[in-house]
Design an enzyme around this catalytic site. Sequence first.
Site, short mmCIF file in Angstrom:
data_model
loop_
_atom_site.label_atom_id
_atom_site.label_comp_id
_atom_site.label_asym_id
_atom_site.label_seq_id
_atom_site.Cartn_x
_atom_site.Cartn_y
_atom_site.Cartn_z
N GLY A 107 0.83 -1.20 0.00
CA GLY A 107 0.00 0.00 0.00
C GLY A 107 0.85 1.24 0.00
O GLY A 107 2.09 1.18 0.09
N PRO A 108 0.25 2.42 -0.11
CA PRO A 108 0.99 3.68 -0.15
C PRO A 108 1.76 3.92 1.15
O PRO A 108 1.40 3.38 2.20
CB PRO A 108 -0.10 4.74 -0.34
CG PRO A 108 -1.34 4.00 -0.69
CD PRO A 108 -1.21 2.62 -0.16
N SER A 109 2.78 4.75 1.06
CA SER A 109 3.55 5.11 2.25
C SER A 109 2.66 5.82 3.26
O SER A 109 1.76 6.58 2.89
CB SER A 109 4.71 6.04 1.87
OG SER A 109 5.63 5.36 1.04
N GLU A 157 10.34 -4.39 3.93
CA GLU A 157 10.95 -3.82 2.73
C GLU A 157 12.45 -4.12 2.68
O GLU A 157 13.29 -3.24 2.45
CB GLU A 157 10.71 -2.30 2.68
CG GLU A 157 9.22 -1.96 2.72
CD GLU A 157 8.97 -0.47 2.54
OE1 GLU A 157 9.51 0.09 1.58
OE2 GLU A 157 8.24 0.10 3.36
N GLY A 181 0.32 2.63 7.42
CA GLY A 181 0.26 1.91 8.70
C GLY A 181 0.90 0.53 8.64
O GLY A 181 0.72 -0.27 9.56
N LYS A 182 1.67 0.26 7.58
CA LYS A 182 2.27 -1.08 7.42
C LYS A 182 3.29 -1.37 8.53
O LYS A 182 3.22 -2.41 9.19
CB LYS A 182 2.94 -1.20 6.04
CG LYS A 182 1.99 -0.96 4.87
CD LYS A 182 2.66 -1.19 3.53
CE LYS A 182 3.73 -0.19 3.22
NZ LYS A 182 3.22 1.20 3.08
#
Length: 582
Positions: free
Chosen positions: A374-376, A504, A379-380
């Site tokens: 998902g986008p930066s 990542e 909440g990852k």
Amino acid sequence: MKEDIKENKLKGWRQFVQLIKQTEPPKLLLIIALCMSFATTGVGFVVPLFTKKLVDGFSLDSLNYWQIILLVIAFIAQAIASGLSIYLLNRVGHHVVAKLRDRLWKKLLHLPIPYYDKNDTGETLSRVTNDTAVVKELITEHLANCLSGIIAIIGSVTILLFLDWKMTLVMLVAIPVAMVILMLLGKQMYVVSKGMQDETAKFTAVLNQVLPESRLVKASNAENIEYDRGKRGITNLFNFGLKEAKIHALISPLISFILMIVLVAVIGYGGVRVSSGALTAGDMVAFILYLIQIIMPMTQLTMFFTQLQKAMGATERISAVLEHDEEDINEGKELDLVTEPIHVNHVDFAYGKEEILSDINFTIEPGKVTAIVGPSGGGKTTTFSLLERYYQPTKGSITLGDTPIDTFSLHSWRRKIGYVAQESALISGTIRDNICYGIEKEVTDKELEKVVKMAYADQFIQALPNKFDTEVGERGIKLSGGQRQRIAIARALLRDPQILMLDEATSSLDSKSEIYVQKALDNLMKGRTTLVIAHRLSTVVDADNIIFIEKGHITGSGTHNSLFQSHEMYKEFAKQQLRIQE
């Protein structure tokens, strides 16, 4: 306002005494040291009386050589006692500081992550180094002088009352005046010393932020900017130092001025009484010597009083750290095997009032790969932090099967997790130190060789002159990004975790390094419950389940193919990245 200051000082005094008690200072050594100090002071009482006899009836015939021998022995004993007292008090002081630093260090290692989110590391370091040093200085340099000074003053005044009570009363007029001065300036010293310690902590924080990032400073041409930041801290410390110097400059001379007036008054009044025959010349000399024994301790008491203000300010900050709630890593039951799914059940999380996650609900199946994309800022990484138990959900729960994960001890839960970040942290030390970091058993070279081979790190390690004993530098600065990642993977392999978390792990690498790291990750992921955060969808297209998070909400989940068909933003991400890769 005055009542608040008085209450704070009383609280500070109680904190200081309590903190010293908790360090369990060696009482026997302290008592011996103080006895030696008192003995040193006691010898001082004999000298004026001996001088009085010499002055009143001095002649060669009246000279008693045994008295002289005894006096010489007393002086030698005084010197030995003084030396022992200084050594033992220094030993007690260093013991107290060592215990304080030990407690602080242990506390800092067990404080939860939210504490470090709210407090600057440099300021925390200042508590361990600067503030404890202030307490040590009070004990080693001023405590003995204070106690022996009090004995000297009480003893001298008592003897003086017997010698001539009228002259003694003239002298005692100075005490209330001196106490008023000490009280007024002591309040200022308390405020200034607190400000000085705060500013020292802030300056330490600047140093701690800038020096480890010297390459960023130079690459950004930020030398002048950082110089100005440091200069402001230095200037503020200088200004506080001047304020402290002004108080010192007032206290000592004022006390000395008052005492000198008393000395002049006593000599003048004493001269009149000697001429009238009420006092002998010997009494007068003894009186002046005792008066000097009062003047010197008064100066020492002044220094003790100002240092005590500093120590009370320091202990206030030390106590604030020690009283903070900490993690108990051994509380809870032991976790043996992770064979059940991990359920994230309708979890909310917020940093203060800022909501980060809202109603997050998904399952991590055992032995399978779950990816979060998902986008930066969606909440990852926060989700990872909740699974690592750095934070507690503000709502909802995380369970292993039906068991909440917070019922397991932190030690056993985190022992089952292997974590590889985007830029894996390395400690200053050797490659061996970094791979074995956190492993409680001794690791053989054979075990090291096995994990570095699986991590594809063996090639570059064998090419190094010192191989496993090669120093990596501060934060691994002597190694490339790909090399650091492979060491982090070797570390995770050595832990043999049942849950693997990859944040990542390949996003910051060049294509050649990524190939090696990806192969190493494939070895690491075999047979493990794996959770992956990824920007590059090519690394997770084969995941068993992909969760798409945006703005703290899960907006889609499924396999790559199902999300490509049903989720517009995922489809857009996939098209863009595939086009780039093609």
